[in-house]
Design an enzyme around this catalytic site. Structure first.
Site, short mmCIF file in Angstrom:
data_model
loop_
_atom_site.label_atom_id
_atom_site.label_comp_id
_atom_site.label_asym_id
_atom_site.label_seq_id
_atom_site.Cartn_x
_atom_site.Cartn_y
_atom_site.Cartn_z
N ASP A 166 -68.11 43.30 69.83
CA ASP A 166 -69.54 43.48 69.59
C ASP A 166 -70.26 42.12 69.62
O ASP A 166 -71.09 41.84 68.76
CB ASP A 166 -69.75 44.19 68.25
CG ASP A 166 -71.15 44.79 68.11
OD1 ASP A 166 -71.82 45.00 69.14
OD2 ASP A 166 -71.57 45.05 66.97
N GLY B 124 -80.84 40.68 55.82
CA GLY B 124 -80.98 41.67 56.89
C GLY B 124 -80.03 42.83 56.74
O GLY B 124 -79.16 42.84 55.87
#
Length: 305
Positions: free
Chosen positions: A133, A14
């Site tokens: 995050d 990814g």
């Protein structure tokens, strides 16, 4: 330090905010790894802060944090060699969707994942490192059901892009209201807010606050959690992006928001715990350590550090 020839690059897993991720094989040991390649700006090379942050991450050794084994630095890229994990929480939850209907996880599994998330987070916070995050995509899971935090320190090493691209809008959903209103005094409490959003999503299978921009994100938060004011959150009106014209709303009953999306009853301990994470005022949020001692986790206490 390893060299890139030690690793065989396998399939692409990814693209992240900073890097392209591949599955790799350590040719010497036969162990699978995740290779995260960060392209470097040919003009600027690697920011020294990035190298510093990344070397800190190598010291973070905990069973609920993805191990960073090595960093390979070549002229035009930085390759971070991580422990390989089979799955992430987002994909795991998606795999439970029936037709178009998201399904939450069983509450005993929700609790087990949340416990591990907080164990990893408490360790990092004790080491004065924020994640910044947290989202289901970077909570990695292996076949044994172990959950580990990934991408630690990367937000700080490479900076979170300000102009949030569509694929990155996801990060917004887990972002604390103080950050959305322009607070610069980040503390560990920003990660705790994200943990609350992730907990609600594990229960229902759907993001709690799926906004598309900062303004809508705040509106979704205030629609459920109520509008902040000076008595609940001193100095909120001084934040750079505080909107004095925002419609004042009382908080909704969080149990009524979540219960229709899960078959299991949500008990008082769970709701009290979730409220402790999703406090609008960052000073009122539980710390990771306090969260681990909440009565909702009573059955886990004997394992606690």
């Amino acid at each position: 330090m390893s060299s890139s020839s030690q690793f065989k690059q396998l399939e692409k897993l990814g693209n992240g905010t900073y890097a392209t991720v591949y599955k790799g094989l350590n040719k010497t040991t036969g162990v699978y790894v995740a290779l995260k390649e960060v392209k470097l700006d040919s003009e600027e090379g690697t920011p020294s802060t990035a190298i510093r942050e990344i070397s800190l991450m190598k010291e973070l050794k905990h069973e609920n944090i993805v191990r960073l084994y090595d960093v390979i630095h070549t002229e035009n890229k930085l390759t971070l060699v991580f422990e390989f994990m089979d799955n992430d929480l987002k994909k795991y939850m998606d795999s439970r969707t029936v037709g178009n209907t998201p399904r939450g996880l069983e509450l005993n599994l929700v609790k087990y994942f949340q416990w591990q998330l907080l164990q990893g987070l408490a360790f990092c916070h004790e080491n004065k490192i924020l994640h910044r995050d947290l989202k289901p995509q970077n909570l990695l899971i292996n076949k044994r059901g172990q959950l580990k935090l990934g991408d630690f320190g990367l937000a700080r090493a490479f900076g979170i892009p300000v102009n949030t691209f569509s694929s990155e809008v996801v990060t917004l959903w887990y972002r604390a209201p103080d950050v959305l209103m322009g607070s610069r005094t980040y503390s560990t409490s920003i990660d705790i807010w994200s943990c609350g959003c992730i907990l609600a999503e594990m229960i229902t299978g759907k993001p709690l606050f799926p906004g598309t921009n900062d303004e809508e994100q705040l509106k979704l938060i205030f629609d459920i959690m109520g509008t902040p004011n000076e008595s609940l959150w001193p100095s909120v009106t001084k934040l750079p992006k505080y909107n004095p014209n925002i419609q004042q709303r009382p908080p909704r009953d969080l149990r009524q928001v979540l219960q229709p999306h899960t078959k299991e009853p949500l008990d008082g301990n769970l709701m009290d715990f979730l409220h402790g994470l999703l406090q609008l005022n960052p000073d009122m949020r539980l710390s990771a350590k306090q969260a681990l001692h909440h009565p909702w986790f009573a059955e886990y206490y004997h394992h606690a550090s």
